[in-house]
Design a protein around this motif. Structure first.
Motif, PDB file in Angstrom:
ATOM      1  N   GLY A  31       2.455  28.418  36.476  1.00 35.26           N
ATOM      2  CA  GLY A  31       3.129  27.747  35.368  1.00 35.26           C
ATOM      3  C   GLY A  31       2.890  26.254  35.335  1.00 35.26           C
ATOM      4  O   GLY A  31       3.284  25.590  34.377  1.00 35.26           O
ATOM      5  N   SER A  32       2.203  25.715  36.331  1.00 36.89           N
ATOM      6  CA  SER A  32       2.009  24.268  36.391  1.00 36.89           C
ATOM      7  C   SER A  32       0.840  23.784  35.546  1.00 36.89           C
ATOM      8  O   SER A  32       0.731  22.588  35.257  1.00 36.89           O
ATOM      9  CB  SER A  32       1.811  23.821  37.842  1.00 36.89           C
ATOM     10  OG  SER A  32       0.633  24.393  38.395  1.00 36.89           O
ATOM     11  N   VAL A  33      -0.068  24.691  35.151  1.00 32.77           N
ATOM     12  CA  VAL A  33      -1.206  24.308  34.317  1.00 32.77           C
ATOM     13  C   VAL A  33      -1.121  25.052  32.994  1.00 32.77           C
ATOM     14  O   VAL A  33      -1.073  26.287  32.958  1.00 32.77           O
ATOM     15  CB  VAL A  33      -2.553  24.619  35.012  1.00 32.77           C
ATOM     16  CG1 VAL A  33      -3.717  24.249  34.095  1.00 32.77           C
ATOM     17  CG2 VAL A  33      -2.658  23.866  36.330  1.00 32.77           C
ATOM     18  N   LEU A  34      -1.081  24.294  31.902  1.00 28.42           N
ATOM     19  CA  LEU A  34      -0.999  24.858  30.559  1.00 28.42           C
ATOM     20  C   LEU A  34      -2.282  24.524  29.815  1.00 28.42           C
ATOM     21  O   LEU A  34      -2.664  23.360  29.725  1.00 28.42           O
ATOM     22  CB  LEU A  34       0.202  24.279  29.808  1.00 28.42           C
ATOM     23  CG  LEU A  34       1.565  24.428  30.494  1.00 28.42           C
ATOM     24  CD1 LEU A  34       2.656  23.729  29.680  1.00 28.42           C
ATOM     25  CD2 LEU A  34       1.910  25.898  30.698  1.00 28.42           C
ATOM     26  N   SER A  35      -2.928  25.555  29.294  1.00 25.63           N
ATOM     27  CA  SER A  35      -4.239  25.368  28.673  1.00 25.63           C
ATOM     28  C   SER A  35      -4.228  25.898  27.245  1.00 25.63           C
ATOM     29  O   SER A  35      -4.224  27.113  27.027  1.00 25.63           O
ATOM     30  CB  SER A  35      -5.322  26.082  29.490  1.00 25.63           C
ATOM     31  OG  SER A  35      -5.294  25.643  30.832  1.00 25.63           O
ATOM     32  N   PRO A  36      -4.206  25.006  26.250  1.00 26.35           N
ATOM     33  CA  PRO A  36      -4.259  25.438  24.849  1.00 26.35           C
ATOM     34  C   PRO A  36      -5.668  25.866  24.457  1.00 26.35           C
ATOM     35  O   PRO A  36      -6.670  25.444  25.041  1.00 26.35           O
ATOM     36  CB  PRO A  36      -3.861  24.176  24.076  1.00 26.35           C
ATOM     37  CG  PRO A  36      -3.335  23.219  25.092  1.00 26.35           C
ATOM     38  CD  PRO A  36      -3.998  23.564  26.385  1.00 26.35           C
ATOM     39  N   TYR A  37      -5.727  26.694  23.423  1.00 24.02           N
ATOM     40  CA  TYR A  37      -6.993  27.134  22.850  1.00 24.02           C
ATOM     41  C   TYR A  37      -7.201  26.432  21.517  1.00 24.02           C
ATOM     42  O   TYR A  37      -6.332  26.439  20.654  1.00 24.02           O
ATOM     43  CB  TYR A  37      -7.015  28.657  22.696  1.00 24.02           C
ATOM     44  CG  TYR A  37      -7.325  29.333  24.016  1.00 24.02           C
ATOM     45  CD1 TYR A  37      -8.588  29.843  24.276  1.00 24.02           C
ATOM     46  CD2 TYR A  37      -6.376  29.401  25.018  1.00 24.02           C
ATOM     47  CE1 TYR A  37      -8.902  30.414  25.499  1.00 24.02           C
ATOM     48  CE2 TYR A  37      -6.670  29.975  26.251  1.00 24.02           C
ATOM     49  CZ  TYR A  37      -7.935  30.480  26.481  1.00 24.02           C
ATOM     50  OH  TYR A  37      -8.236  31.030  27.703  1.00 24.02           O
ATOM     51  N   GLY A  38      -8.375  25.799  21.386  1.00 27.25           N
ATOM     52  CA  GLY A  38      -8.664  24.977  20.221  1.00 27.25           C
ATOM     53  C   GLY A  38      -9.363  25.707  19.101  1.00 27.25           C
ATOM     54  O   GLY A  38      -9.480  26.938  19.082  1.00 27.25           O
ATOM     55  N   GLY A  39      -9.881  24.924  18.158  1.00 29.58           N
ATOM     56  CA  GLY A  39     -10.510  25.479  16.963  1.00 29.58           C
ATOM     57  C   GLY A  39     -11.648  26.439  17.216  1.00 29.58           C
ATOM     58  O   GLY A  39     -11.774  27.458  16.521  1.00 29.58           O
ATOM     59  N   PRO A  40     -12.528  26.176  18.205  1.00 26.82           N
ATOM     60  CA  PRO A  40     -13.667  27.080  18.428  1.00 26.82           C
ATOM     61  C   PRO A  40     -13.293  28.423  19.033  1.00 26.82           C
ATOM     62  O   PRO A  40     -14.148  29.302  19.116  1.00 26.82           O
ATOM     63  CB  PRO A  40     -14.552  26.281  19.397  1.00 26.82           C
ATOM     64  CG  PRO A  40     -14.143  24.858  19.230  1.00 26.82           C
ATOM     65  CD  PRO A  40     -12.676  24.913  18.957  1.00 26.82           C
ATOM     66  N   SER A  41     -12.061  28.591  19.480  1.00 26.71           N
ATOM     67  CA  SER A  41     -11.662  29.876  20.069  1.00 26.71           C
ATOM     68  C   SER A  41     -11.279  30.856  18.974  1.00 26.71           C
ATOM     69  O   SER A  41     -10.950  30.479  17.849  1.00 26.71           O
ATOM     70  CB  SER A  41     -10.471  29.687  21.015  1.00 26.71           C
ATOM     71  OG  SER A  41      -9.276  29.511  20.284  1.00 26.71           O
ATOM     72  N   MET A  42     -11.302  32.144  19.317  1.00 30.85           N
ATOM     73  CA  MET A  42     -10.920  33.168  18.354  1.00 30.85           C
ATOM     74  C   MET A  42      -9.432  33.161  18.068  1.00 30.85           C
ATOM     75  O   MET A  42      -8.964  33.838  17.148  1.00 30.85           O
ATOM     76  CB  MET A  42     -11.365  34.545  18.856  1.00 30.85           C
ATOM     77  CG  MET A  42     -12.865  34.780  18.775  1.00 30.85           C
ATOM     78  SD  MET A  42     -13.541  34.565  17.108  1.00 30.85           S
ATOM     79  CE  MET A  42     -12.686  35.875  16.225  1.00 30.85           C
ATOM     80  N   VAL A  43      -8.678  32.379  18.826  1.00 30.19           N
ATOM     81  CA  VAL A  43      -7.255  32.211  18.513  1.00 30.19           C
ATOM     82  C   VAL A  43      -7.081  31.739  17.075  1.00 30.19           C
ATOM     83  O   VAL A  43      -6.169  32.188  16.368  1.00 30.19           O
ATOM     84  CB  VAL A  43      -6.614  31.203  19.492  1.00 30.19           C
ATOM     85  CG1 VAL A  43      -5.279  30.682  18.956  1.00 30.19           C
ATOM     86  CG2 VAL A  43      -6.406  31.848  20.859  1.00 30.19           C
ATOM     87  N   THR A  44      -7.963  30.836  16.630  1.00 31.46           N
ATOM     88  CA  THR A  44      -7.802  30.230  15.306  1.00 31.46           C
ATOM     89  C   THR A  44      -7.848  31.261  14.177  1.00 31.46           C
ATOM     90  O   THR A  44      -6.912  31.323  13.362  1.00 31.46           O
ATOM     91  CB  THR A  44      -8.853  29.122  15.108  1.00 31.46           C
ATOM     92  OG1 THR A  44      -8.660  28.113  16.114  1.00 31.46           O
ATOM     93  CG2 THR A  44      -8.734  28.484  13.734  1.00 31.46           C
ATOM     94  N   PRO A  45      -8.879  32.121  14.074  1.00 32.94           N
ATOM     95  CA  PRO A  45      -8.860  33.123  13.000  1.00 32.94           C
ATOM     96  C   PRO A  45      -7.825  34.217  13.210  1.00 32.94           C
ATOM     97  O   PRO A  45      -7.278  34.747  12.236  1.00 32.94           O
ATOM     98  CB  PRO A  45     -10.285  33.682  13.001  1.00 32.94           C
ATOM     99  CG  PRO A  45     -10.799  33.422  14.369  1.00 32.94           C
ATOM    100  CD  PRO A  45     -10.177  32.128  14.785  1.00 32.94           C
ATOM    101  N   VAL A  46      -7.542  34.579  14.473  1.00 27.67           N
ATOM    102  CA  VAL A  46      -6.514  35.597  14.718  1.00 27.67           C
ATOM    103  C   VAL A  46      -5.158  35.071  14.254  1.00 27.67           C
ATOM    104  O   VAL A  46      -4.393  35.786  13.591  1.00 27.67           O
ATOM    105  CB  VAL A  46      -6.474  35.992  16.212  1.00 27.67           C
ATOM    106  CG1 VAL A  46      -5.241  36.837  16.514  1.00 27.67           C
ATOM    107  CG2 VAL A  46      -7.736  36.763  16.581  1.00 27.67           C
ATOM    108  N   PHE A  47      -4.855  33.825  14.583  1.00 27.79           N
ATOM    109  CA  PHE A  47      -3.615  33.211  14.103  1.00 27.79           C
ATOM    110  C   PHE A  47      -3.562  33.217  12.577  1.00 27.79           C
ATOM    111  O   PHE A  47      -2.555  33.601  11.980  1.00 27.79           O
ATOM    112  CB  PHE A  47      -3.515  31.768  14.614  1.00 27.79           C
ATOM    113  CG  PHE A  47      -2.852  31.618  15.962  1.00 27.79           C
ATOM    114  CD1 PHE A  47      -2.711  32.699  16.818  1.00 27.79           C
ATOM    115  CD2 PHE A  47      -2.354  30.391  16.374  1.00 27.79           C
ATOM    116  CE1 PHE A  47      -2.107  32.568  18.054  1.00 27.79           C
ATOM    117  CE2 PHE A  47      -1.732  30.238  17.606  1.00 27.79           C
ATOM    118  CZ  PHE A  47      -1.608  31.327  18.447  1.00 27.79           C
ATOM    119  N   ALA A  48      -4.643  32.758  11.953  1.00 23.63           N
ATOM    120  CA  ALA A  48      -4.651  32.659  10.489  1.00 23.63           C
ATOM    121  C   ALA A  48      -4.418  34.014   9.838  1.00 23.63           C
ATOM    122  O   ALA A  48      -3.682  34.125   8.840  1.00 23.63           O
ATOM    123  CB  ALA A  48      -5.977  32.063  10.019  1.00 23.63           C
ATOM    124  N   ALA A  49      -5.014  35.063  10.401  1.00 16.71           N
ATOM    125  CA  ALA A  49      -4.852  36.408   9.840  1.00 16.71           C
ATOM    126  C   ALA A  49      -3.439  36.936  10.039  1.00 16.71           C
ATOM    127  O   ALA A  49      -3.030  37.876   9.353  1.00 16.71           O
ATOM    128  CB  ALA A  49      -5.865  37.362  10.458  1.00 16.71           C
TER     129      ALA A  49
END
Length: 333
Positions: A222-240
């Motif tokens: 829990g001490s390291v938090l790593s966000p996923y940016g625009g180039p990750s598939m998180v972006t289109p999955v979120f949008a959908a």
């Protein structure tokens, strides 16, 4: 602070280069991303991570170094071509037949190096007699395996030096590109196009606005938090799923961030990505991290855990991601 790609790969492995053998010369066909002919005995060449991957014929014996390409192999009815794996597939993601097929295989033996990463010897790979290894580029020695007559394909998200376009916001086209390339390597181009057509039809064109969100990978207890940016598939999955990725403006796929930066972006929902364990333990680990209690999403109880494979890297599970995520969002206040 940027972090090593391999820290995002629970089963990422490095290969030690040992004995080398001369690679048989193969005729090639011109390719920008993938090319072949219909003849099963005609060499296949695709471009991958700045290198050419050449097979004498469609791949029949595949070694998987982690399971990131398994969803695409399953969609292309090619799981039975896998002859060795380095880890068991995560539960709840695949067909029963996939678990049965892979369950009959012995895992390639691995050992830990000084930094905690895993090593699989080249002898283990060679012993499986593959014609294709699918692995993150930093997890294998492409040249050593090629010298032994074994081709290596790396999912585009895991290229050591990705093409500039991979720093742009991701779309589902990246999934279709992966499916087409694997379809080429397997000699299943027609099936790949059918898979793409079905997958495209299953994506909703619009989704109700669900606000903003950040996708985080939590490590080191829990001490390291790593966000996923625009180039990750998180972006289109979120949008959908009706969400806006608050880190979509970043040109990095994944990176470390402090709690203060996450708070400053004020995501309405936190989506925790995990690849092992159970979702509640992932949420508990995150909630124990210093400072996260100040996040609006935490205050409002809008924290969910989504299996990592439903987002990155691009695969047919990314296509299922919006439905899975929407189901989780429906449980939130």
């Amino acid at each position: 602070m940027n972090i090593s790609l391999l820290r995002r790969l629970p089963a990422a492995l490095t290969i030690t280069a040992l004995s080398l053998a001369a690679l048989s010369a193969c005729a090639t066909t011109p390719a920008s991303s993938a090319s072949t002919t219909d003849a099963a005995d005609t060499a296949i060449t695709v471009e991958n991570c700045g290198s050419q991957v050449t097979l004498d014929a469609p791949a029949k014996r595949i070694v998987l170094v982690n399971n990131d390409s398994l969803p695409n192999l399953e969609a292309l009815d090619a799981v039975d071509r896998v002859v060795a794996v380095t880890s068991a597939p995560q539960e709840g993601l695949y067909k029963d037949s996939t678990y049965s097929t892979l369950g009959s295989l012995s895992l390639l033996s691995t050992e830990k190096n000084s930094t905690g990463g895993s090593i699989v010897s080249q002898e283990s790979i060679l012993g499986a007699q593959p014609d294709l290894v699918i692995a993150p580029e930093n997890a294998v020695d492409r040249e050593a395996l090629a010298a032994s007559g074994i081709a290596v394909y790396s999912p585009s998200a895991y290229c050591a030096n990705p093409d500039p376009e991979l720093s742009e916001p991701a779309t589902f086209d990246r999934v279709w590109s992966e499916v087409r390339t694997l379809g080429t390597l397997l000699g299943e181009q027609d099936l790949a196009e059918k898979v793409i057509a079905t997958g495209s039809a299953g994506l909703s064109s619009t989704a109700p606005d669900a606000g903003t969100a950040a996708a985080l990978y939590v490590s080191s207890g829990g001490s390291v938090l790593s966000p996923y940016g625009g180039p990750s598939m998180v972006t289109p999955v979120f949008a959908a799923a009706g969400l806006e990725n608050v880190y979509a403006d970043s040109d990095e796929r994944v990176f470390d961030a402090n709690v203060e930066d996450i708070i400053s972006r004020d995501p309405g929902t936190i989506v925790l990505l995990y690849s092992s364990g159970d979702p509640q333990s992932v949420i508990d680990s995150f909630l124990s991290a210093p400072g996260v209690s100040a996040l609006t999403a935490v205050e409002k109880g809008r924290v969910v855990a989504l299996q990592f494979a439903y987002t990155d890297p691009p695969s047919m599970l990314s296509i299922a991601g919006p439905v899975e995520l929407s189901g989780l969002l429906a449980t939130l206040p």
